[in-house]
Design an enzyme around this catalytic site. Structure first.
Site, PDB file in Angstrom:
ATOM      1  N   ARG A 123     -18.648  -7.136  -0.661  1.00  0.00           N
ATOM      2  CA  ARG A 123     -17.311  -7.275  -1.288  1.00  0.00           C
ATOM      3  C   ARG A 123     -17.026  -6.205  -2.336  1.00  0.00           C
ATOM      4  O   ARG A 123     -16.200  -6.395  -3.220  1.00  0.00           O
ATOM      5  CB  ARG A 123     -17.133  -8.656  -1.905  1.00  0.00           C
ATOM      6  CG  ARG A 123     -17.218  -9.776  -0.891  1.00  0.00           C
ATOM      7  CD  ARG A 123     -16.702 -11.086  -1.438  1.00  0.00           C
ATOM      8  NE  ARG A 123     -16.875 -12.124  -0.445  1.00  0.00           N
ATOM      9  CZ  ARG A 123     -17.982 -12.841  -0.295  1.00  0.00           C
ATOM     10  NH1 ARG A 123     -19.012 -12.620  -1.088  1.00  0.00           N
ATOM     11  NH2 ARG A 123     -18.063 -13.754   0.631  1.00  0.00           N
ATOM     12  N   LYS A 145      -6.789   3.947  -1.985  1.00  0.00           N
ATOM     13  CA  LYS A 145      -6.459   3.455  -0.642  1.00  0.00           C
ATOM     14  C   LYS A 145      -7.613   3.815   0.283  1.00  0.00           C
ATOM     15  O   LYS A 145      -8.030   4.983   0.339  1.00  0.00           O
ATOM     16  CB  LYS A 145      -5.171   4.108  -0.129  1.00  0.00           C
ATOM     17  CG  LYS A 145      -3.927   3.358  -0.518  1.00  0.00           C
ATOM     18  CD  LYS A 145      -2.723   3.852   0.262  1.00  0.00           C
ATOM     19  CE  LYS A 145      -1.463   3.174  -0.224  1.00  0.00           C
ATOM     20  NZ  LYS A 145      -0.265   3.706   0.440  1.00  0.00           N
ATOM     21  N   GLU A 187       1.422  18.307   0.619  1.00  0.00           N
ATOM     22  CA  GLU A 187       1.344  17.124  -0.260  1.00  0.00           C
ATOM     23  C   GLU A 187       1.551  17.536  -1.724  1.00  0.00           C
ATOM     24  O   GLU A 187       2.085  16.778  -2.522  1.00  0.00           O
ATOM     25  CB  GLU A 187      -0.009  16.410  -0.096  1.00  0.00           C
ATOM     26  CG  GLU A 187      -0.234  15.771   1.261  1.00  0.00           C
ATOM     27  CD  GLU A 187       0.509  14.445   1.477  1.00  0.00           C
ATOM     28  OE1 GLU A 187       1.241  13.989   0.576  1.00  0.00           O
ATOM     29  OE2 GLU A 187       0.360  13.879   2.575  1.00  0.00           O
ATOM     30  N   LYS A 229      -0.226  12.046  -8.756  1.00  0.00           N
ATOM     31  CA  LYS A 229      -0.812  10.938  -7.986  1.00  0.00           C
ATOM     32  C   LYS A 229      -1.361   9.870  -8.936  1.00  0.00           C
ATOM     33  O   LYS A 229      -1.113   8.673  -8.761  1.00  0.00           O
ATOM     34  CB  LYS A 229      -1.905  11.487  -7.066  1.00  0.00           C
ATOM     35  CG  LYS A 229      -2.653  10.415  -6.311  1.00  0.00           C
ATOM     36  CD  LYS A 229      -2.222  10.250  -4.882  1.00  0.00           C
ATOM     37  CE  LYS A 229      -2.629   8.903  -4.320  1.00  0.00           C
ATOM     38  NZ  LYS A 229      -3.013   8.909  -2.955  1.00  0.00           N
ATOM     39  N   GLU A 239       1.072  -0.903  -4.597  1.00  0.00           N
ATOM     40  CA  GLU A 239       2.318  -0.585  -3.897  1.00  0.00           C
ATOM     41  C   GLU A 239       3.218  -1.812  -3.767  1.00  0.00           C
ATOM     42  O   GLU A 239       3.763  -2.094  -2.705  1.00  0.00           O
ATOM     43  CB  GLU A 239       1.998   0.007  -2.515  1.00  0.00           C
ATOM     44  CG  GLU A 239       3.071   0.952  -2.019  1.00  0.00           C
ATOM     45  CD  GLU A 239       2.617   1.796  -0.832  1.00  0.00           C
ATOM     46  OE1 GLU A 239       1.409   2.045  -0.688  1.00  0.00           O
ATOM     47  OE2 GLU A 239       3.493   2.202  -0.067  1.00  0.00           O
ATOM     48  N   ARG A 249       4.622   3.342  -6.085  1.00  0.00           N
ATOM     49  CA  ARG A 249       3.671   4.107  -5.272  1.00  0.00           C
ATOM     50  C   ARG A 249       4.271   4.557  -3.950  1.00  0.00           C
ATOM     51  O   ARG A 249       3.885   5.576  -3.392  1.00  0.00           O
ATOM     52  CB  ARG A 249       2.417   3.259  -5.022  1.00  0.00           C
ATOM     53  CG  ARG A 249       1.338   4.019  -4.274  1.00  0.00           C
ATOM     54  CD  ARG A 249       0.007   3.308  -4.287  1.00  0.00           C
ATOM     55  NE  ARG A 249      -0.998   4.173  -3.672  1.00  0.00           N
ATOM     56  CZ  ARG A 249      -2.297   4.071  -3.863  1.00  0.00           C
ATOM     57  NH1 ARG A 249      -2.786   3.143  -4.628  1.00  0.00           N
ATOM     58  NH2 ARG A 249      -3.129   4.926  -3.265  1.00  0.00           N
ATOM     59  N   ASN A 253       5.093   8.334  -0.312  1.00  0.00           N
ATOM     60  CA  ASN A 253       5.339   8.433   1.134  1.00  0.00           C
ATOM     61  C   ASN A 253       6.543   9.320   1.453  1.00  0.00           C
ATOM     62  O   ASN A 253       7.032   9.315   2.575  1.00  0.00           O
ATOM     63  CB  ASN A 253       5.590   7.029   1.720  1.00  0.00           C
ATOM     64  CG  ASN A 253       4.308   6.243   1.820  1.00  0.00           C
ATOM     65  OD1 ASN A 253       3.221   6.802   1.710  1.00  0.00           O
ATOM     66  ND2 ASN A 253       4.420   4.947   1.997  1.00  0.00           N
ATOM     67  N   HIS A 256       6.993  10.984   4.768  1.00  0.00           N
ATOM     68  CA  HIS A 256       5.955  10.444   5.645  1.00  0.00           C
ATOM     69  C   HIS A 256       6.488   9.561   6.780  1.00  0.00           C
ATOM     70  O   HIS A 256       5.819   9.436   7.801  1.00  0.00           O
ATOM     71  CB  HIS A 256       4.913   9.663   4.836  1.00  0.00           C
ATOM     72  CG  HIS A 256       3.929  10.555   4.126  1.00  0.00           C
ATOM     73  ND1 HIS A 256       4.314  11.492   3.189  1.00  0.00           N
ATOM     74  CD2 HIS A 256       2.582  10.665   4.204  1.00  0.00           C
ATOM     75  CE1 HIS A 256       3.250  12.121   2.737  1.00  0.00           C
ATOM     76  NE2 HIS A 256       2.180  11.644   3.336  1.00  0.00           N
ATOM     77  N   HIS A 260       4.983  10.773   9.974  1.00  0.00           N
ATOM     78  CA  HIS A 260       4.071   9.947  10.781  1.00  0.00           C
ATOM     79  C   HIS A 260       4.561   9.863  12.218  1.00  0.00           C
ATOM     80  O   HIS A 260       3.763   9.870  13.160  1.00  0.00           O
ATOM     81  CB  HIS A 260       3.964   8.537  10.205  1.00  0.00           C
ATOM     82  CG  HIS A 260       3.080   8.455   8.990  1.00  0.00           C
ATOM     83  ND1 HIS A 260       3.254   7.501   8.016  1.00  0.00           N
ATOM     84  CD2 HIS A 260       2.017   9.199   8.593  1.00  0.00           C
ATOM     85  CE1 HIS A 260       2.329   7.669   7.066  1.00  0.00           C
ATOM     86  NE2 HIS A 260       1.584   8.704   7.394  1.00  0.00           N
ATOM     87  N   HIS A 272      -1.487  16.963   9.466  1.00  0.00           N
ATOM     88  CA  HIS A 272      -0.733  15.983   8.678  1.00  0.00           C
ATOM     89  C   HIS A 272       0.293  16.677   7.768  1.00  0.00           C
ATOM     90  O   HIS A 272       1.467  16.293   7.720  1.00  0.00           O
ATOM     91  CB  HIS A 272      -1.720  15.141   7.857  1.00  0.00           C
ATOM     92  CG  HIS A 272      -1.057  14.157   6.953  1.00  0.00           C
ATOM     93  ND1 HIS A 272      -0.367  13.059   7.434  1.00  0.00           N
ATOM     94  CD2 HIS A 272      -0.948  14.105   5.597  1.00  0.00           C
ATOM     95  CE1 HIS A 272       0.118  12.381   6.403  1.00  0.00           C
ATOM     96  NE2 HIS A 272      -0.212  12.995   5.284  1.00  0.00           N
TER      97      HIS A 272
HETATM   98  N1  GLY Z   1      -1.192   8.519   0.334  1.00  0.00           N
HETATM   99  C1  GLY Z   1      -0.240   7.692  -0.288  1.00  0.00           C
HETATM  100  C2  GLY Z   1      -0.813   6.764  -1.297  1.00  0.00           C
HETATM  101  O1  GLY Z   1      -1.954   6.933  -1.702  1.00  0.00           O
HETATM  102  O2  GLY Z   1      -0.165   5.858  -1.699  1.00  0.00           O
END
Ligand code: GLY
Length: 370
Positions: A123, A145, A187, A229, A239, A249, A253, A256, A260, A272
Site C-alpha cells: 500500500r 501521477k 510540455e 508543475k 485533480e 491540475r 492537460n 492534451h 491524445h 507525445h
Molecule cells: N501530466 C498531467 C498531470 O500530471 O496532471
C-alpha cells in the site's frame, strides 16, 4: 573533466514535501531523499539504461544498502500489468518491507510504472525518480501521477503517489535524440501558455538555445516548467478542481484532449510532445473561434512551436477518427467533451460541450493535405 553544473533545489510543499533537484552528478542527494529507515532499494530501469541503473545500484551498495536491479522493457511496453507483476514478484522475493524504497531511472514510462509499483507495494513505499528525458523531468516525475495501460486505453489503472524526491541530471539530456528533446519542449511551452509567459519569451528570443541540451536557456526552461508543475499540483494534487475560474491540475492537460486523440489515431507511433503541440494549436483555434482567445495569442502558438521544430498542423479528412478517439477522454471526464482553453495568456479555463460545428471549424484551421 568539466565542472558539474550548479545544483538548484525546487521545493514541492505538498502535505509530504519533497525536493526536485536540478543539476549534474546528483547521486549524493539520493540517501537524503531515501531517509534513515530504508535498507533495501529496487532500481527500476528500462533495458536501454542498464548501465545507468547499475551505476545507481552500485552507488547504493557502496553506501551499505541492499540494491536490487529490475530491468523493464523500453518505452510504453513497460506500462503493462505483467511488468508490474514481475516487479512485485522481485520485491516480494527480496523481502521488501514498508520501509524500503524504489528508485526509477528512465523516461516517463519508467517513472509511471515504477511509481505505480511503489504506490501499490504494501500500500505504498517511498519512490525517488531520476528522470532521464526532458518530458519526464518537467512532467511525469513530478506530481505523483502513476499508472499503467490496459487494452482499453492509456493510464486507466493508477494511483496518486508523490515521490520522496526527484533528481534531474541535466547531463542526461545531452544524449537524447533531438526529436525527443523537442517533444519534451512541447510540455515546457504548454507551461508557458498556461502559467508562465516568460517561458514563451525565452524560447522566442533564442529558439536554438531552447533545444541545445547544454544551454543555460534550456536549464532555465526546465526549472520554470517544473515550478509551474509543482505550483499547479500543490494547489490541486488529486485533480478535483481549482479555485475560481482556474481549472486546477486539469490545466496541465492543455492541448492534451486533441493530442491524445492524435496519438490514438496514429497508434502511438507519434511522439507525445508532437501530438500535444498539434493539440495546443487546435485548442487555441477552438478558443479563438469560441470568442475566448485573441487572434495574436492563438497565432503565437503556431509561430512558437514551429520555431523549435514542432508540428502545428495535421492531415485533413481524419475528423471522424479523431472524434471517436476523443470519446475516451469524454468517458473518463463525464458526459461531455471538455477542453482546457485559454481566456488569455496564463489564464486557463474550461470549454464544456462545445458546439460540434465549432469543433470541426477548429479542425479546418489546422488541417493540411494528407
Ligand atoms: N501530466 C498531467 C498531470 O500530471 O496532471
Amino acid at each position: 573533466m568539466t565542472e558539474a553544473r550548479a545544483t538548484s533545489r525546487l521545493r514541492a510543499a505538498t502535505s509530504a514535501p519533497y525536493d526536485v533537484v536540478v543539476g549534474e552528478q546528483l547521486l549524493a542527494e539520493l540517501p537524503g531523499m531515501l531517509g534513515e529507515e530504508v535498507r533495501r532499494v529496487a532500481v527500476i530501469h528500462p533495458r536501454a539504461l542498464t548501465a545507468s541503473g547499475e551505476a545507481v545500484r552500485a552507488h547504493l551498495v557502496d553506501l551499505g544498502y541492499t540494491g536490487q536491479l529490475i530491468e523493464v522493457p523500453d518505452g510504453e511496453e513497460a506500462k503493462l500489468a505483467p511488468v508490474a507483476s514481475l516487479c512485485w514478484q522481485v520485491l516480494g522475493r527480496a523481502g521488501f518491507t514498508r520501509s524500503d524504497a524504489v528508485v526509477t531511472v528512465g523516461g516517463g514510462a519508467t517513472t509511471d510504472l515504477g511509481g505505480f509499483v511503489a504506490a501499490t507495494w504494501l500500500r505504498g513505499v517511498k519512490v525517488v525518480h531520476m528522470p532521464t528525458t526532458l518530458l519526464a523531468m518537467v512532467d511525469a516525475a513530478v506530481g505523483g501521477k502513476t499508472g499503467i495501460n490496459t487494452s482499453e486505453g492509456k493510464n486507466l489503472v493508477g494511483a496518486f503517489h508523490e515521490p520522496a524526491g526527484v533528481l534531474c541530471d541535466l547531463a542526461t539530456l545531452e544524449t537524447l535524440p533531438p526529436l525527443e528533446l523537442a517533444s519534451g519542449l512541447a510540455e515546457v511551452i504548454k507551461c508557458g501558455f498556461i502559467a508562465d509567459p516568460t517561458i514563451l519569451e525565452l524560447v522566442e528570443s533564442d529558439p536554438a538555445a531552447a533545444v541545445a541540451p547544454d544551454s543555460s536557456v534550456l536549464r532555465e526552461l526546465v526549472e520554470r516548467a517544473i515550478r509551474v508543475k509543482i505550483d499547479t499540483v500543490t494547489a490541486d494534487l488529486r485533480e478535483t478542481g481549482g479555485s475560481g475560474a482556474h481549472p486546477g491540475r486539469e490545466a496541465l492537460n492543455y492541448g492534451h484532449t486533441f493530442g491524445h486523440a492524435v496519438e490514438r489515431v496514429e497508434r502511438y507511433a507519434f511522439r507525445h510532445g508532437a501530438a500535444v503541440a498539434i493539440g495546443m494549436v487546435y485548442v487555441a483555434e477552438l478558443a479563438r473561434l469560441a470568442g475566448r482567445l485573441d487572434e495574436g495569442t492563438a497565432e503565437r502558438h503556431r509561430s512558437l512551436l514551429a520555431r523549435v521544430g514542432l508540428p502545428t498542423s495535421y492531415p485533413g479528412g481524419r475528423w471522424p477518427l479523431l472524434q471517436e478517439a476523443m470519446k475516451v477522454d469524454k468517458k473518463t471526464r463525464g458526459d461531455h467533451l471538455r477542453f482546457v482553453v485559454l481566456d488569455g495568456l496564463a489564464k486557463p479555463g474550461i470549454l464544456r460541450a462545445p458546439d460540434p460545428e465549432l469543433l470541426t471549424a477548429a479542425y479546418a484551421e489546422i488541417a493540411r493535405d494528407a
